[in-house]
Motif scaffolding. Structure first.
Motif, PDB file in Angstrom:
ATOM      1  N   UNK A   1     -32.506  27.857  66.692  1.00 23.67           N
ATOM      2  CA  UNK A   1     -32.280  28.827  67.769  1.00 23.67           C
ATOM      3  C   UNK A   1     -32.937  30.159  67.431  1.00 23.67           C
ATOM      4  N   UNK A   2     -32.812  30.579  66.180  1.00 23.91           N
ATOM      5  CA  UNK A   2     -33.439  31.843  65.755  1.00 23.91           C
ATOM      6  C   UNK A   2     -34.947  31.777  65.947  1.00 23.91           C
ATOM      7  N   UNK A   3     -35.528  30.638  65.581  1.00 23.53           N
ATOM      8  CA  UNK A   3     -36.979  30.477  65.772  1.00 23.53           C
ATOM      9  C   UNK A   3     -37.338  30.616  67.249  1.00 23.53           C
ATOM     10  N   UNK A   4     -36.526  30.046  68.125  1.00 25.35           N
ATOM     11  CA  UNK A   4     -36.786  30.152  69.565  1.00 25.35           C
ATOM     12  C   UNK A   4     -36.570  31.579  70.051  1.00 25.35           C
ATOM     13  N   UNK A   5     -35.513  32.235  69.556  1.00 25.18           N
ATOM     14  CA  UNK A   5     -35.240  33.604  69.984  1.00 25.18           C
ATOM     15  C   UNK A   5     -36.365  34.556  69.606  1.00 25.18           C
TER      16      UNK A   5
ATOM     17  N   UNK B   1     -24.153  23.623  62.332  1.00 25.87           N
ATOM     18  CA  UNK B   1     -24.323  24.930  62.970  1.00 25.87           C
ATOM     19  C   UNK B   1     -25.447  25.707  62.307  1.00 25.87           C
ATOM     20  N   UNK B   2     -25.502  25.644  60.991  1.00 26.56           N
ATOM     21  CA  UNK B   2     -26.558  26.352  60.261  1.00 26.56           C
ATOM     22  C   UNK B   2     -27.933  25.808  60.642  1.00 26.56           C
ATOM     23  N   UNK B   3     -28.058  24.493  60.701  1.00 28.64           N
ATOM     24  CA  UNK B   3     -29.338  23.884  61.080  1.00 28.64           C
ATOM     25  C   UNK B   3     -29.708  24.265  62.512  1.00 28.64           C
ATOM     26  N   UNK B   4     -28.734  24.227  63.411  1.00 34.42           N
ATOM     27  CA  UNK B   4     -28.995  24.577  64.809  1.00 34.42           C
ATOM     28  C   UNK B   4     -29.364  26.055  64.928  1.00 34.42           C
ATOM     29  N   UNK B   5     -28.670  26.907  64.162  1.00 36.97           N
ATOM     30  CA  UNK B   5     -28.964  28.333  64.222  1.00 36.97           C
ATOM     31  C   UNK B   5     -30.392  28.625  63.785  1.00 36.97           C
TER      32      UNK B   5
END
Length: 180
Positions: A98-102, A91-95
């Motif tokens: 995702x944050x970079x995309x957001x 989850x941390x890696x995915x977040x």
């Protein structure tokens, strides 16, 4: 003086043949019986019964079953902890991704339905992070204010989104105004 062995281990004075019979009985699990041991080992049923009484098989096997249950529960708890750690790392890696995309996301390109969905997801995640009851969020007084926008036209959705945006800005301003 040596320690007394566990109940399910070979006991002092227990012959090799009696121990083999007990181990057979123990390992039969829930379907265990004196008859099955006698048949498996090709021993007289009366002999197996004598061993069972003399060496307290029923008491010993109950201790064995409790120990196996304890070991199983400990293994399951450890496995659950391992899964939780692995999922937290994932989850941390995915977040991070995702944050970079957001950060690159242009909010003006989102449809009103997208904005509502993002709002729902982020509110749910925030409530979970603070350990708040999600059922309360969907059944409490605030849930009565929720509006189903699926049947609205694009224009009606945009108007509802604008109304929600103004309410959020007002609430955020009120919160920010309370901060020192």
């Amino acid at each position: 003086m040596g320690e007394r062995p566990e109940a399910w281990e070979r006991q002092p004075g227990e012959s090799a043949a009696a121990w083999e019979a007990y181990a057979c009985y123990r390992d039969l699990g829930l379907s265990r019986s004196i008859s099955k041991v006698a048949d498996t080992l090709r021993k007289a049923r009366t002999l197996v019964e004598r061993w069972s009484v003399a060496h307290q098989w029923v008491i010993r096997v109950e201790a064995w079953d409790r120990e196996q249950d304890r070991v199983w529960r400990a293994e399951r708890q450890q496995a659950a902890r391992d899964v939780a750690r692995r999922h937290a790392r994932l989850a941390s890696a995915a977040q991070s991704k995702i944050i970079a995309q957001l950060q690159q996301l242009d909010p003006s390109r989102l449809s009103p339905a997208d904005v509502i969905r993002w709002l729902e997801v982020t509110v749910r995640l925030e409530r979970q992070a603070y350990g708040m009851d999600l059922a309360e969020a969907t059944s409490g007084p605030a849930a009565q204010d929720a509006v189903d926008v699926s049947g609205l036209s694009d224009e009606e959705r945009r108007a509802r989104m604008e109304q929600l945006r103004r309410e959020l800005e007002s609430r955020i301003g009120a919160i920010d105004g309370d901060r020192p």
